[in-house]
Motif scaffolding. Structure first.
Motif, PDB file in Angstrom:
ATOM      1  N   ARG A 124       3.231  -4.378  12.357  1.00 46.79           N
ATOM      2  CA  ARG A 124       4.453  -3.970  12.524  1.00 46.79           C
ATOM      3  C   ARG A 124       5.792  -4.442  13.503  1.00 46.79           C
ATOM      4  NH1 ARG A 124       3.870   0.755  12.308  1.00 46.79           N
ATOM      5  NH2 ARG A 124       4.980   1.507  14.011  1.00 46.79           N
ATOM      6  N   GLU A 146      12.318  -5.475  10.071  1.00 49.84           N
ATOM      7  CA  GLU A 146      11.235  -4.289  10.010  1.00 49.84           C
ATOM      8  C   GLU A 146      10.220  -4.025   8.507  1.00 49.84           C
ATOM      9  OE1 GLU A 146      12.845  -2.710  14.333  1.00 49.84           O
ATOM     10  OE2 GLU A 146      14.579  -2.119  11.948  1.00 49.84           O
ATOM     11  N   THR A 149       7.862  -5.995   7.780  1.00 40.87           N
ATOM     12  CA  THR A 149       6.800  -5.443   8.299  1.00 40.87           C
ATOM     13  C   THR A 149       6.462  -4.057   8.607  1.00 40.87           C
ATOM     14  OG1 THR A 149       8.071  -5.541  10.186  1.00 40.87           O
ATOM     15  CG2 THR A 149       6.931  -8.077   9.275  1.00 40.87           C
ATOM     16  N   ARG A 150       7.366  -3.137   7.546  1.00 38.86           N
ATOM     17  CA  ARG A 150       7.502  -1.291   7.834  1.00 38.86           C
ATOM     18  C   ARG A 150       6.197  -1.131   7.777  1.00 38.86           C
ATOM     19  NH1 ARG A 150      11.754   1.243   8.195  1.00 38.86           N
ATOM     20  NH2 ARG A 150      12.795  -0.291   7.427  1.00 38.86           N
ATOM     21  N   ASN A 152       2.885  -2.209   7.669  1.00 34.50           N
ATOM     22  CA  ASN A 152       1.827  -3.419   8.503  1.00 34.50           C
ATOM     23  C   ASN A 152       1.177  -1.381   9.554  1.00 34.50           C
ATOM     24  OD1 ASN A 152       2.811  -5.422   7.045  1.00 34.50           O
ATOM     25  ND2 ASN A 152       3.441  -6.829   8.509  1.00 34.50           N
ATOM     26  N   ASP A 153      -0.070  -2.262   8.937  1.00 32.25           N
ATOM     27  CA  ASP A 153      -0.710  -0.496   9.739  1.00 32.25           C
ATOM     28  C   ASP A 153      -1.386  -0.790  10.839  1.00 32.25           C
ATOM     29  OD1 ASP A 153      -2.319  -0.924   8.370  1.00 32.25           O
ATOM     30  OD2 ASP A 153      -2.048   1.375   7.401  1.00 32.25           O
TER      31      ASP A 153
END
Length: 220
Positions: A124, A146, A149-150, A152-153
């Motif tokens: 992210r 942003e 990729t919000r 993605n963790d």
């Protein structure tokens, strides 16, 4: 001497295998959760190699992406921060500032279109700092990457621009005071914990910083 008679492809292969072996050794020990890089020295690098300033900045981005970012991800480091543009940098010549803004927009959009590294490691991306100071076209690129990729963790990449640590601390103190007023606790004593909770990196979900590296090697 080795490079005189060993083909380039074999040199590259040996270098890649050596790097892989080194990463395995490093990964066996305690791994920091958050590593930050101060991306300075690009102008000095350009002057030393008789290049234009913009070339130095562009090559600094390549080094971040291909070397530092990928190696850190392969080591399993949770969060990486890159201090890439200071608020003070707006005082540089209009030509250099415009070059840096154009480069920022270009590379952010490039991550949106060809973000293999971010996708591979489920990263992210956060842009941290006084983003309202950026040209609107750069702000639009920030919002795009942003948003992309919000969710993605697995890991976090913080691009700090435009940023200054003093500004972040002042902003965090102001936010902590404002929070105390909003909850009606006018007698609350602002502590280090309160300030830490309102730091930009904390709000973005980043763990505490473990290691800070200046890419130029300059000590201040």
């Amino acid at each position: 001497m080795l490079s005189w008679f060993v083909p380039q492809w074999l040199q590259d292969s040996l270098a890649a295998k050596t790097q892989t072996a080194l990463l395995r050794v490093l990964a066996a020990g305690p791994i920091p959760q958050h590593v930050a890089f101060v991306m300075d020295g690009n102008r000095r690098y350009a002057r030393m190699h008789s290049k234009e300033v913009q070339e130095g900045h562009a090559e600094g981005y390549v080094a971040l992406r291909r070397q530092m970012l990928e190696i850190c991800m392969r080591l399993g480091i949770r969060c990486i921060s890159a201090y890439s543009f200071s608020i003070e940098n707006f005082k540089r010549s209009p030509k250099e500032v415009e070059t840096l803004m154009k480069l920022a927009e270009e590379k952010l959009l490039e991550l949106c279109e060809h973000g293999e590294l971010l996708e591979t490691y489920d990263v992210r991306l956060n842009v941290i700092g006084r983003t309202e100071l950026l040209p609107e076209r750069v702000q639009a690129a920030v919002r795009k990457v942003e948003d992309l990729t919000r969710y993605n963790d697995r890991a976090i990449l913080n691009l700090c621009m435009p940023y200054m640590s003093r500004d972040e601390m002042a902003t965090a103190v102001q936010a902590a005071v404002q929070h105390a007023l909003e909850v009606g606790d006018e007698n609350h004593v602002i502590t280090e914990k309160d300030v830490d909770a309102h730091l930009m990196t904390t709000v973005s979900g980043s763990p505490p910083l473990d290691i800070l590296i200046r890419t130029s090697g300059v000590r201040r």
